[in-house]
Design a protein around this motif. Structure first.
Motif, PDB file in Angstrom:
ATOM      1  N   LEU A   1      29.650   9.126 -16.356  1.00 25.32           N
ATOM      2  CA  LEU A   1      29.111   8.169 -15.296  1.00 25.32           C
ATOM      3  C   LEU A   1      27.833   8.562 -14.774  1.00 25.32           C
ATOM      4  O   LEU A   1      27.897   9.684 -14.223  1.00 25.32           O
ATOM      5  N   ASP A   2      26.804   7.863 -14.697  1.00 22.77           N
ATOM      6  CA  ASP A   2      25.497   8.152 -13.980  1.00 22.77           C
ATOM      7  C   ASP A   2      25.110   9.501 -14.225  1.00 22.77           C
ATOM      8  O   ASP A   2      24.767  10.176 -13.366  1.00 22.77           O
ATOM      9  N   GLY A   3      25.397  10.085 -15.506  1.00 24.09           N
ATOM     10  CA  GLY A   3      24.536  11.289 -15.911  1.00 24.09           C
ATOM     11  C   GLY A   3      25.344  12.389 -15.624  1.00 24.09           C
ATOM     12  O   GLY A   3      25.293  13.539 -15.796  1.00 24.09           O
ATOM     13  N   HIS A   4      26.716  12.187 -15.189  1.00 25.87           N
ATOM     14  CA  HIS A   4      27.567  13.128 -14.953  1.00 25.87           C
ATOM     15  C   HIS A   4      29.140  12.933 -15.684  1.00 25.87           C
ATOM     16  O   HIS A   4      29.653  11.935 -15.981  1.00 25.87           O
TER      17      HIS A   4
ATOM     18  N   ARG B   1      36.827  18.989 -13.303  1.00 26.91           N
ATOM     19  CA  ARG B   1      35.538  19.345 -13.134  1.00 26.91           C
ATOM     20  C   ARG B   1      34.404  18.314 -13.388  1.00 26.91           C
ATOM     21  O   ARG B   1      34.832  17.471 -14.156  1.00 26.91           O
ATOM     22  N   CYS B   2      33.258  18.543 -12.879  1.00 28.98           N
ATOM     23  CA  CYS B   2      32.155  17.372 -12.806  1.00 28.98           C
ATOM     24  C   CYS B   2      30.767  18.524 -13.177  1.00 28.98           C
ATOM     25  O   CYS B   2      30.688  19.538 -12.613  1.00 28.98           O
TER      26      CYS B   2
ATOM     27  N   LEU C   1      38.212   6.553 -16.447  1.00 35.12           N
ATOM     28  CA  LEU C   1      37.157   5.974 -15.438  1.00 35.12           C
ATOM     29  C   LEU C   1      37.642   4.502 -15.542  1.00 35.12           C
ATOM     30  O   LEU C   1      37.338   3.926 -16.543  1.00 35.12           O
ATOM     31  N   ALA C   2      37.400   3.790 -14.129  1.00 32.82           N
ATOM     32  CA  ALA C   2      37.314   2.431 -14.072  1.00 32.82           C
ATOM     33  C   ALA C   2      36.758   1.997 -12.600  1.00 32.82           C
ATOM     34  O   ALA C   2      37.131   2.777 -11.730  1.00 32.82           O
ATOM     35  N   ASP C   3      35.740   1.197 -12.901  1.00 29.22           N
ATOM     36  CA  ASP C   3      35.078   0.503 -11.715  1.00 29.22           C
ATOM     37  C   ASP C   3      34.526   1.645 -10.721  1.00 29.22           C
ATOM     38  O   ASP C   3      34.591   1.851  -9.679  1.00 29.22           O
ATOM     39  N   GLY C   4      33.839   2.657 -11.435  1.00 29.30           N
ATOM     40  CA  GLY C   4      33.616   3.849 -10.668  1.00 29.30           C
ATOM     41  C   GLY C   4      34.279   4.765 -10.207  1.00 29.30           C
ATOM     42  O   GLY C   4      34.066   5.895  -9.169  1.00 29.30           O
ATOM     43  N   LYS C   5      35.700   4.921 -10.536  1.00 30.88           N
ATOM     44  CA  LYS C   5      36.727   5.643  -9.764  1.00 30.88           C
ATOM     45  C   LYS C   5      37.341   6.415 -11.207  1.00 30.88           C
ATOM     46  O   LYS C   5      37.592   5.861 -12.118  1.00 30.88           O
ATOM     47  N   LEU C   6      37.846   7.686 -10.534  1.00 35.73           N
ATOM     48  CA  LEU C   6      38.623   8.656 -11.498  1.00 35.73           C
ATOM     49  C   LEU C   6      39.966   8.161 -11.226  1.00 35.73           C
ATOM     50  O   LEU C   6      40.489   8.209 -10.059  1.00 35.73           O
TER      51      LEU C   6
ATOM     52  N   ALA D   1      34.153   8.621  -8.552  1.00 39.90           N
ATOM     53  CA  ALA D   1      33.564   9.504  -9.597  1.00 39.90           C
ATOM     54  C   ALA D   1      32.231   9.929  -8.912  1.00 39.90           C
ATOM     55  O   ALA D   1      31.249   9.006  -8.679  1.00 39.90           O
ATOM     56  N   SER D   2      32.216  11.033  -8.425  1.00 42.35           N
ATOM     57  CA  SER D   2      30.975  11.371  -7.241  1.00 42.35           C
ATOM     58  C   SER D   2      30.647  12.924  -7.857  1.00 42.35           C
ATOM     59  O   SER D   2      31.705  13.760  -7.691  1.00 42.35           O
TER      60      SER D   2
END
Length: 179
Positions: free
Chosen positions: A78-81, A91-92, A114-119, A133-134
């Motif tokens: 997600l977003d390059g990660h 780990r990210c 991953l769903a809707d920006g959440k792990l 997910a950050s």
């Protein structure tokens, strides 16, 4: 015997590209992740992961290291990660460089989706966690013990419900629809 990662056309089986990826025990359980002309591949048993640019022929190695060693559960992007289980920790990692952004020991050899920006993470011991997910860190907003035993199967979200399974075949369904 040479072990490679190979892509073929679905309609006729014609090979599109290949690159070598030899691992201990010849095990590559995690699915590759494609992003543009780049592909991430990762293997456990302390092998590691890497990104190859398959837009050039032959494919060119962008990076390879031991920062993300997927034993069997695939990462998500997600977003390059990349977010995934590195042997026995969450780990990210930056997709384009392999740099570690954070590590959290909560998961064991668990799994995630991953769903809707959440792990959505299911730990090896059956705890279910949800976190944004950050690349800034793993900060669960909810968590609960949902299963016992060994849990290596990825959780599945469908129609507002998360399904989790353990190695014994027990399945639980957690309603997260808010209804």
């Amino acid at each position: 015997v040479k072990q490679d990662v190979v892509a073929v056309q679905v309609k006729d089986g014609k090979e599109l590209w290949r690159f070598p990826w030899k691992t201990q025990y010849d095990i590559n359980a995690a699915d590759p992740i494609l992003s543009g002309s780049k592909v991430f591949i990762s293997s456990g048993y302390n092998h590691g992961g890497g990104v190859f640019d398959v837009g050039s022929q032959p494919p060119k190695l962008v990076w390879e290291n031991k920062n993300l060693r997927n034993h069997f559960n695939s990462c998500v992007l997600l977003d390059g990660h990349l977010y995934g289980v590195d042997e026995n920790q969450l780990r990210c990692v930056v997709f384009n460089t392999g740099e570690v952004k954070w590590t959290d020991k909560v998961s064991g050899k668990g799994s995630l989706m991953l769903a809707d920006g959440k792990l959505i993470v299911l730990t090896e011991k059956g705890e279910l966690l949800v976190a944004a997910a950050s690349p800034d860190g793993f900060k669960p907003t909810s968590r609960g013990q949902v299963l016992g035993g060994k849990c290596w199967t990825a959780p599945v979200l469908a129609n507002g419900k998360i399904y989790c399974r353990n190695a014994a075949g027990d399945v639980v369904c957690v309603d997260v629809s808010g209804k």
